[in-house]
Motif scaffolding. Structure first.
Motif, PDB file in Angstrom:
ATOM      1  N   GLY A 209      17.492  34.437  32.150  1.00  0.00           N
ATOM      2  CA  GLY A 209      18.829  34.051  31.716  1.00  0.00           C
ATOM      3  C   GLY A 209      18.891  32.551  31.531  1.00  0.00           C
ATOM      4  N   GLN A 210      19.434  32.115  30.401  1.00  0.00           N
ATOM      5  CA  GLN A 210      19.674  30.673  30.210  1.00  0.00           C
ATOM      6  C   GLN A 210      21.158  30.410  30.439  1.00  0.00           C
ATOM      7  OE1 GLN A 210      17.563  28.537  27.206  1.00  0.00           O
ATOM      8  NE2 GLN A 210      19.389  27.432  26.509  1.00  0.00           N
ATOM      9  N   ILE A 211      21.449  29.288  31.101  1.00  0.00           N
ATOM     10  CA  ILE A 211      22.850  28.918  31.320  1.00  0.00           C
ATOM     11  C   ILE A 211      23.060  27.453  30.934  1.00  0.00           C
ATOM     12  CG2 ILE A 211      23.446  30.590  33.130  1.00  0.00           C
ATOM     13  CD1 ILE A 211      22.806  28.447  35.221  1.00  0.00           C
ATOM     14  N   VAL A 212      24.310  27.126  30.634  1.00  0.00           N
ATOM     15  CA  VAL A 212      24.669  25.733  30.335  1.00  0.00           C
ATOM     16  C   VAL A 212      25.694  25.319  31.392  1.00  0.00           C
ATOM     17  CG1 VAL A 212      25.566  24.138  28.601  1.00  0.00           C
ATOM     18  CG2 VAL A 212      24.340  26.203  27.874  1.00  0.00           C
ATOM     19  N   LEU A 213      25.365  24.269  32.129  1.00  0.00           N
ATOM     20  CA  LEU A 213      26.293  23.760  33.146  1.00  0.00           C
ATOM     21  C   LEU A 213      27.125  22.661  32.494  1.00  0.00           C
ATOM     22  CD1 LEU A 213      26.972  23.915  36.247  1.00  0.00           C
ATOM     23  CD2 LEU A 213      25.450  21.949  36.516  1.00  0.00           C
ATOM     24  N   GLU A 263      19.588  28.763  21.926  1.00  0.00           N
ATOM     25  CA  GLU A 263      20.308  29.580  22.913  1.00  0.00           C
ATOM     26  C   GLU A 263      21.516  28.805  23.447  1.00  0.00           C
ATOM     27  OE1 GLU A 263      17.625  31.193  25.866  1.00  0.00           O
ATOM     28  OE2 GLU A 263      16.640  32.465  24.380  1.00  0.00           O
ATOM     29  N   THR A 264      21.344  27.506  23.652  1.00  0.00           N
ATOM     30  CA  THR A 264      22.472  26.682  24.094  1.00  0.00           C
ATOM     31  C   THR A 264      23.600  26.745  23.069  1.00  0.00           C
ATOM     32  OG1 THR A 264      20.954  25.197  25.204  1.00  0.00           O
ATOM     33  CG2 THR A 264      23.148  24.320  24.760  1.00  0.00           C
ATOM     34  N   GLU A 265      23.234  26.603  21.778  1.00  0.00           N
ATOM     35  CA  GLU A 265      24.264  26.649  20.716  1.00  0.00           C
ATOM     36  C   GLU A 265      24.978  27.997  20.717  1.00  0.00           C
ATOM     37  OE1 GLU A 265      21.981  25.673  17.221  1.00  0.00           O
ATOM     38  OE2 GLU A 265      21.484  23.728  18.132  1.00  0.00           O
ATOM     39  N   ALA A 283      34.103  20.528  26.647  1.00  0.00           N
ATOM     40  CA  ALA A 283      33.230  20.644  27.816  1.00  0.00           C
ATOM     41  C   ALA A 283      32.038  19.694  27.652  1.00  0.00           C
ATOM     42  CB  ALA A 283      32.746  22.079  27.949  1.00  0.00           C
ATOM     43  N   GLU A 284      31.827  18.860  28.669  1.00  0.00           N
ATOM     44  CA  GLU A 284      30.675  17.938  28.626  1.00  0.00           C
ATOM     45  C   GLU A 284      29.454  18.646  29.209  1.00  0.00           C
ATOM     46  OE1 GLU A 284      29.093  14.068  31.118  1.00  0.00           O
ATOM     47  OE2 GLU A 284      31.163  14.736  31.385  1.00  0.00           O
ATOM     48  N   VAL A 285      28.371  18.720  28.439  1.00  0.00           N
ATOM     49  CA  VAL A 285      27.176  19.424  28.918  1.00  0.00           C
ATOM     50  C   VAL A 285      26.449  18.558  29.950  1.00  0.00           C
ATOM     51  CG1 VAL A 285      24.924  20.383  28.273  1.00  0.00           C
ATOM     52  CG2 VAL A 285      26.904  20.729  26.773  1.00  0.00           C
ATOM     53  N   LEU A 286      26.222  19.124  31.138  1.00  0.00           N
ATOM     54  CA  LEU A 286      25.534  18.406  32.216  1.00  0.00           C
ATOM     55  C   LEU A 286      24.061  18.794  32.299  1.00  0.00           C
ATOM     56  CD1 LEU A 286      28.221  18.877  35.044  1.00  0.00           C
ATOM     57  CD2 LEU A 286      27.913  16.884  33.566  1.00  0.00           C
ATOM     58  N   ALA A 287      23.778  20.081  32.061  1.00  0.00           N
ATOM     59  CA  ALA A 287      22.385  20.545  32.184  1.00  0.00           C
ATOM     60  C   ALA A 287      22.239  21.896  31.502  1.00  0.00           C
ATOM     61  CB  ALA A 287      22.008  20.683  33.663  1.00  0.00           C
ATOM     62  N   VAL A 288      21.020  22.151  31.050  1.00  0.00           N
ATOM     63  CA  VAL A 288      20.685  23.473  30.504  1.00  0.00           C
ATOM     64  C   VAL A 288      19.546  24.015  31.362  1.00  0.00           C
ATOM     65  CG1 VAL A 288      19.864  24.730  28.483  1.00  0.00           C
ATOM     66  CG2 VAL A 288      21.373  22.749  28.182  1.00  0.00           C
ATOM     67  N   LEU A 289      19.716  25.228  31.880  1.00  0.00           N
ATOM     68  CA  LEU A 289      18.795  25.743  32.889  1.00  0.00           C
ATOM     69  C   LEU A 289      18.406  27.186  32.560  1.00  0.00           C
ATOM     70  CD1 LEU A 289      21.206  24.652  35.740  1.00  0.00           C
ATOM     71  CD2 LEU A 289      19.120  23.418  35.146  1.00  0.00           C
ATOM     72  N   ALA A 290      17.272  27.608  33.130  1.00  0.00           N
ATOM     73  CA  ALA A 290      16.887  29.022  32.974  1.00  0.00           C
ATOM     74  C   ALA A 290      16.409  29.559  34.312  1.00  0.00           C
ATOM     75  CB  ALA A 290      15.778  29.155  31.937  1.00  0.00           C
ATOM     76  N   GLY A 291      16.760  30.801  34.589  1.00  0.00           N
ATOM     77  CA  GLY A 291      16.318  31.454  35.830  1.00  0.00           C
ATOM     78  C   GLY A 291      15.864  32.871  35.526  1.00  0.00           C
TER      79      GLY A 291
END
Ligand SMILES: Cc1cc2nc3c(=O)[nH]c(=O)nc-3n(C[C@H](O)[C@H](O)[C@H](O)COP(=O)(O)OP(=O)(O)OC[C@H]3O[C@@H](n4cnc5c(N)ncnc54)[C@H](O)[C@@H]3O)c2cc1C
Length: 357
Positions: A209-213, A263-265, A283-291
């Motif tokens: 899963g990719q997420i955008v914080l 994926e972020t887009e 929303a200000e993007v802080l990080a893009v992560l995957a788990g």
């Protein structure tokens, strides 16, 4: 303590949400001082091999029809609601309003079972559903700041209950029997159960899963859309000064930690379509992560097996394969895992009681 009990009597391998929940139930039974948690990664670490810090995380009506999963969900919801009410800020768990949508109709049985225990449960009338949505509901959910919640559990176990944490990677599950006094091992190794020697479960697979914080303090409501081949969600992270997790993906069998701009887009587009709170605020993007969710065909494995170590009969309790539900179902799974070791734990408890006399 009698000579038969030691800090090595009970070993938990894994310090993700699953291992920490097992330790918490043992600690609540007064057994904390006999528990050692062994883990390659501990709370505060980040690694693609340590899923728990990457979770959203909230309770959602994501589970299918499996009776165990539904029971674990219910126990978990009740447990997390208690935490939110009693020690919310300290445990980083909060009650939040939630809306969930499904592109395929949800069965009446599932809605009925959810309505039995979810607070403020309300089915959304068909005429009020967004285009393409077949079922929807509103209720009060529980939302967890995953990285901080596992730090809270670790701290509480260590400082209040005498649980010992050892940073160590084991190569074989038999190495978890760290002393001749180790009576029971709980295997809570998540994705590693696919290849850990002595476990090697071919049913395990990762679900990426990719997420955008983002920083978006105006977002207060959880929203989730369960599509046929996608999932989109918005989870305001409790006690984080306005951070929000936007997702996501459920990529079965994909095991990369890479993140992808396309994926972020897609996540930014889908979440702003889904939530007016996201759409109307920048929303200000802080990080893009995957788990990697530790998934398993047929669902999680909570099972005790006999185990021979150095010619002695010992117990091995497996507790892994929580997939996308480790935070919401983890307490219920741990409850069952601990119950599977009842005879050994009763013996340890009575030896401890004897020692006090
Ligand atoms: C993007 C994303 C969003 C999610 N959202 C949610 C959500 O909203 N709600 C929800 O309930 N769940 C959610 N999840 C799922 C949840 O994160 C997992 O179910 C959960 O974290 C699994 O926990 P675990 O303890 O089994 O595994 P892990 O957290 O991976 O822990 C495994 C532990 O085992 C240790 N270990 C492994 N092998 C060894 C070894 N050989 N020797 C020693 N130690 C070892 C590791 O170091 C680690 O401590 C999400 C997951 C992802 C990726």
């Amino acid at each position: 303590m009698t000579s038969s009990n030691s800090r090595e009597s009970i070993v938990i391998v894994g310090a993700g949400i699953i291992g920490l929940n097992v330790a918490s139930i043992l600690a609540d039974q007064g057994l904390g001082q006999y528990v050692t948690v062994i883990a390659e990664h501990l709370s505060g670490d980040t690694s693609i091999n340590y899923t728990s810090p990457w979770a959203g995380a909230n309770f959602s009506a994501i589970s299918g029809h499996d009776a165990n999963a539904l029971r674990w969900d219910r126990t978990g919801y009740q447990h997390l609601t208690r935490l939110a009410k009693q020690v919310g800020a300290e445990s980083f768990v909060q009650q939040t309003p939630s809306t969930e949508y499904w592109d395929d109709k949800v069965s009446d049985d599932k809605m009925q079972s959810l309505s039995d225990y979810l607070h403020d449960f309300q089915i959304i009338p068909t005429g009020e559903l967004p285009e393409g949505v077949a079922s929807g509901l509103k209720y009060t959910t529980v939302t967890i700041n995953a990285p901080e919640h596992i730090k809270f559990l670790h701290r509480r176990l260590k400082d209040n209950h005498g649980v010992r944490f050892l940073r160590k990677k084991i190569a074989d599950i038999k190495d978890a029997y760290i002393s001749p006094k180790t009576e029971v091992v709980f295997n809570c190794t998540g994705n590693a159960s696919a290849h850990l020697v002595g476990v090697e479960d071919p049913k395990c697979y990762p679900t990426r899963g990719q997420i955008v914080l983002v920083k978006a303090p105006e977002v207060h409501e959880n929203v989730m859309r369960h599509g046929r081949d996608y999932v989109t969600y918005i989870i305001p992270r409790p006690y984080s000064n306005g951070n929000v997790v936007l997702g996501g993906y459920m990529q079965k069998g994909v095991g990369t930690s890479d993140t992808f701009s396309h994926e972020t887009e897609s996540i930014m587009k889908r979440t702003s379509e889904l939530s007016s709170e996201v759409r109307d605020n920048k929303a200000e993007v802080l990080a893009v992560l995957a788990g990697l969710r530790p998934s398993r065909e047929g669902g999680a494995r909570v099972e005790a097996v006999g185990y021979q170590v150095r010619g002695q009969d010992r117990l091995l309790v497996h507790n892994y394969g929580a997939g996308g539900t480790g935070f919401q179902a983890g307490y219920g799974m741990a409850f069952d895992a601990v119950a599977r070791a009842k005879s050994v734990l009763d013996r340890l408890s009575s030896a401890a009681d004897q020692a006090k006399l």
